[in-house]
Write a protein that holds these residues in place. Sequence first.
Motif: not given
Ligand SMILES: Nc1ncnc2c1ncn2[C@@H]1O[C@H](COP(=O)(O)OP(=O)(O)OP(=O)(O)O)[C@@H](O)[C@H]1O
Length: 308
Positions: A22, A169, A220, A233-234, A236, A238, A241-244, A246, A278, A281
Motif C-alpha cells: 500500500k 474501508n 467515502t 464516488s465519481f 467512471i 473501472v 479498483a484494487i488499491g483504490a 490507497d 476521491t 482514487a
Molecule cells: N467501482 C468504483 N467506482 C468508482 N469509484 C470507486 C470504485 N471503487 C472504489 N472507488 C473509489 O475509491 C474509493 C476507495 O475505494 P474502496 O473503498 O474500494 O477502497 P479499499 O477497499 O480500501 O481498497 P484497497 O484496500 O484495495 O485500496 C471509494 O470511496 C471511491 O471513491
Amino acid sequence: MTHFERGAVMRTPSAEVRAGGKGIDAARVAHCLKRKAPLIVLVGDRDADAYCRLLFDEKADFRYTTYLGSIRVATMYVEVNSAVSTVVNEEGPTISGEDWDTYLAEIEREIKPGEIVACMGSFPHGVTQDSITQLVNLVHQKGSLLLMDTAPHYLSFGLFAGVDIVSPNLDEAEAVINAASEDFFTGDNHDGIQRAKNAAVKLCEMGVKVALVHAGDLGTAIAYKESLSFIPSFPIKVVSAIGAGDSLAAGFALKSEEQGDVTKMDSIDWKLSLMYGTATASAACEKGRAGDVDANRVAEIFEAIKAS
Ligand SMILES: Nc1ncnc2c1ncn2[C@@H]1O[C@H](COP(=O)(O)OP(=O)(O)OP(=O)(O)O)[C@@H](O)[C@H]1O
Ligand SMILES: [Mg+2]
C-alpha cells in the motif's frame, strides 16, 4: 492458468514479479502527480537487493531498512478469461526490537513539521502495541500528524496510541469498532452510506481526529469534530479498483499538506482534501496498476466533484 484447482499441480503460462504494498501505491500516486513523498520501507534482508531494484526501476523515491529474513510474498493466481483470482499472503518473519528501532530512526530523519506521515498496509510479526505507540509518539514529537490505512489489528493499536487520521474501508472500520475478526471480510455494502457515516463518527468518538470511511463504489464518509459529510464516488469506467483506497489516502494527504501546516487542524478544509482523494482514487480505478494516475484526469475529476 485457465482455472485454479485445489490439490492439483499446475503450470502457469506467464508470471510477473512486482514490488507491492500500500505504501508503494501511495508513493506511485505522488510520483504521478509530481509531488515529493519519500517512501520508507521495511524489507527482509535476504532479498532486499532484488526488491529495491524493482523500486529503483520504477523511479520510486525511497529509503529502506531491513529485518532478518525474506520479504513477505503475496502470490496472486489470476485465471485466464475469468474474474476469479486467488491470493495467498505469506506470514513472513518476525522483526526484532532493534530492527524496528532502526526503521523508526530512518522515518525520524525524513519527517518535517506540519506534514502528514502516512502509515500504509501491514507490518511484520513482532510489531506490537508498543511499537505502534512509539511510531505515533515519534510523529507527534516531530510536529506532524499520523494517518493510518492498515489492517484493523494495527489500526486498533493506532487508536489506542492516539493516531490522528484513519482511512479504513467499511469492513475494516466496522471490524475495529466491533473488535471483530479481520479474517473474513464480507464486502457487504448494503446501507453503506449510512454505515460509513456512523463508522466515521464512532471512530472520532474513539479518539481519532479525522476519520475517512470508504465504501467502494458508493463513496467515502468523513468526520471531523462536529462535521460529517459524504463524498459519493465519481462515475467512471473501472479498469481495476484494487488499491483504490490507497490512492484515496494519498490524494487526501497531498491536498491537506498543500493547504499548510496540517497540525493547525481547523485551518485545513478536510472535506476538500477528500474531494481530491476521491478524484485520485477515481483516476486510479481507470488504470490497471494500483496507484497509477493521470495527473490531468485527477485535476479534471476534482473540478467536477467540487462543482457538483
Ligand atoms: N467501482 C468504483 N467506482 C468508482 N469509484 C470507486 C470504485 N471503487 C472504489 N472507488 C473509489 O475509491 C474509493 C476507495 O475505494 P474502496 O473503498 O474500494 O477502497 P479499499 O477497499 O480500501 O481498497 P484497497 O484496500 O484495495 O485500496 C471509494 O470511496 C471511491 O471513491
Ligand atoms: Mg484499503
